[in-house]
Structures are given as structure tokens and as C-alpha cells.
Design a protein around this motif. Structure first.
Motif: not given
Length: 304
Positions: A70-80, A146-150, A196-207
Motif C-alpha cells: 500500500g505504498g505511494d506509487r509516485q514515491a516508488a516510481l522515483r525510488i525505482g 524513510q529517505k535515510t533508510e533507503l 534484494r534492495f528493490a524488494c525491500e525498498a517497497g516495504a520501506i516506502i510503504a512504512g
């Protein structure tokens, strides 16, 4: 092609197009705050290195993992997009004469062929730096935590203990053949760490919770193994036209892979097992995990 596969590939293409648009919008000649100028030859080399098509699988994983929780799509797009900058920098540098010495990437001349070695080095440097710029920028709608963790997670996946270290081990493997355990370590670093980062990042983005982050790390590690194993099989069986790059180079250099050690039949069986392991991790989520399960199958069965 099954209806599910066709739907998945359409979703992957739509995601790739969104990432391409995002990156094109970032890589313009318009300077940002605290930038002095954007030299045209360097900008062109960067654009050549990152705006060159491709499946954009890593950003897709970021976006789908974020959507899963349930994370924010636009934030996920930018992290992607940031992750794709890191991946593309690694390809620009890997293609250099001092590394893998490749002339072709995704069917096009590599950056050092098109723009010269110096610009290719600088383009890679700039793409890596840009990745962290994108994460930290105010346009990325995430909390500072979240940004620091990413940033930390991506840095660890990209550097000496991750992708760059894996490339160093890969270069060493050309002169001293690694055993099976060493190959697994090399591949987990060079290829697996960013997946691995790509998958974990999604969880970080979603809190998401710590348990959910660990789950996505495990899923990412599993499909990362599958990705590299499939890649090694393709290096053995596909042609350069299909792949858009030279094939058979690992064998030509005497570089050990799990396929060369264990054989094609073993690799195909192992790939099927990894897909099952990924599905088992996500089984508690039922149909909600359909896209991530389809992604694992796509990775294992891709033809280019």
C-alpha cells in the motif's frame, strides 16, 4: 502466451514506460538548485546510458513491492528511477575496456564506444550520484527517516559489500576459478544485492514492519538467485541478437558459473525450485501476491 503472462508483460511495459518518462524528465539540461551547469556531452552520455530501453525490472520490483504493502506509487516510481540510475551506472562501467570490454548494450553501442572512455567514466559517476540525489530530493514524497533508510540500504547494496565488490570478485574470477560457494557469494553481491534492495525498498516506502521488510528481503534474495541463474543459462544458449549484447563471454574467459559447474539440467531444475521458494514466502498473502509470483516466474523463464 497465457492470459496471466500477457497481462503481466503489459504491466511490466507500462511500468518501464513510466520509469523512462521519469528519468527523461530528470535528465534535462535544466539545472537544479546548487548545480552550476550541466555540460552537454556528459548529459548526452548519461542519457545514452540510462534512456536505452530495457525491461526496467528493478524499478518494477520497487513499484510492485510498494504496491503490495500500500505504498505511494509516485514515491516508488522515483525510488525505482534512482535504482535504475545505479544499475545503469554499473553497466556503463562494466562495459569499459578495463572491465568487460563490451561494444554492445541493449542492441546499441555502449557509452564508451559512442562518447569515449572519459565521458563513459564520468557518466557512470554522475548516474550513481544522481541516484542519491533523487532519493533525497524534496520531490520524493517520503519522510526523512524513510529517505535515510533507503540511502543506507542502497549504498550497502551498491558498494564494496554489494554490487561493486561483486564486480571485483568477478574480475578476479578470470584468473582464479572460484568454487561453488565463492560463485554464489559473487553473484549475490554483483547481481542479487540490487534486486534484494528493490524488494525491500517497497516495504520501506510503504512504512512496513520489520517482519515485512525481512520477508521482502528474503523474496528479493530468492529471485536474485533465479535472475543470475537464468542469465547464466542465457549466456550459454541465447544469441547476441536476441540478448542485445555479446553472449558466451563467460565461457570464453573460463569464468566459472553455476551452470558450467552443475550443468544445464541442474540449473533448470534449480530455477523451478527457486520459483517455488519465492511462492512459499508469499503464500500467506494469497491472491494479493499474484503479481510478485508472476514476476518470479518471468525472471526464471525469460528468453532475453
Amino acid at each position: 502466451m497465457s492470459e496471466n503472462s500477457a497481462s503481466f508483460e503489459a504491466r511490466l511495459k507500462a511500468s518501464a514506460a513510466a520509469v523512462e518518462t521519469c528519468l527523461a524528465g530528470i535528465l534535462t539540461d535544466r539545472t537544479q538548485a546548487d548545480e552550476i551547469a550541466r555540460p552537454a556531452p556528459l548529459l548526452s552520455a548519461m542519457r545514452h546510458g540510462v534512456l536505452n530501453g530495457g525491461k526496467r525490472l528493478r524499478p518494477f520490483l520497487v513499484m510492485e513491492s510498494a504496491a503490495f504493502f500500500g505504498g505511494d506509487r509516485q514515491a516508488a516510481l522515483r525510488i525505482g528511477a534512482a535504482l535504475e540510475c545505479v544499475h545503469s551506472y554499473s553497466l556503463v562501467h562494466d562495459d569499459l575496456p578495463a572491465m568487460d570490454d563490451d561494444d554492445l548494450r541493449r542492441g546499441q553501442p555502449t557509452v564508451h564506444i559512442a562518447y569515449g572512455e572519459a565521458n563513459a567514466i564520468l557518466a557512470g559517476d554522475s548516474l550513481l550520484t544522481l541516484a542519491f540525489d533523487i532519493i533525497a530530493a524534496p520531490e520524493t514524497n517520503l519522510t526523512d527517516r524513510q529517505k535515510t533508510e533507503l540511502v543506507l540500504t542502497l549504498a550497502r547494496a551498491s558498494g564494496i559489500g554489494g554490487m561493486a565488490g561483486g564486480q571485483a570478485l568477478d574480475l578476479a574470477a578470470e584468473t582464479s576459478a572460484p568454487d561453488e560457494a565463492a560463485i554464489v557469494t559473487l553473484q549475490a553481491m554483483k547481481t542479487g544485492a540490487l534486486i534484494r534492495f528493490a524488494c525491500e525498498a517497497g516495504a520501506i516506502i510503504a512504512g512496513s514492519s520489520a517482519d515485512e521488510r525481512r520477508l521482502m528481503r528474503s523474496y528479493g534474495e530468492t529471485i536474485g538467485l533465479a535472475f543470475q541463474l537464468a542469465d547464466d543459462l542465457l549466456d550459454l544458449t541465447a544469441d547476441a541478437k536476441t540478448m542485445g549484447k555479446a553472449t558466451g563471454k563467460d565461457a570464453a574467459r573460463g569464468k566459472g558459473t553455476l551452470v558450467s559447474l552443475r550443468g544445464q539440467d541442474w540449473a533448470e531444475t534449480r530455477l523451478a525450485t527457486l520459483v517455488e521458494e519465492a511462492a512459499a514466502l508469499l503464500e500467506p498473502f494469497g491472491a494479493r501476491a499474484d503479481i510478485l509470483n508472476e514476476t518470479a516466474r518471468f525472471i526464471a523463464n525469460r528468453s532475453h
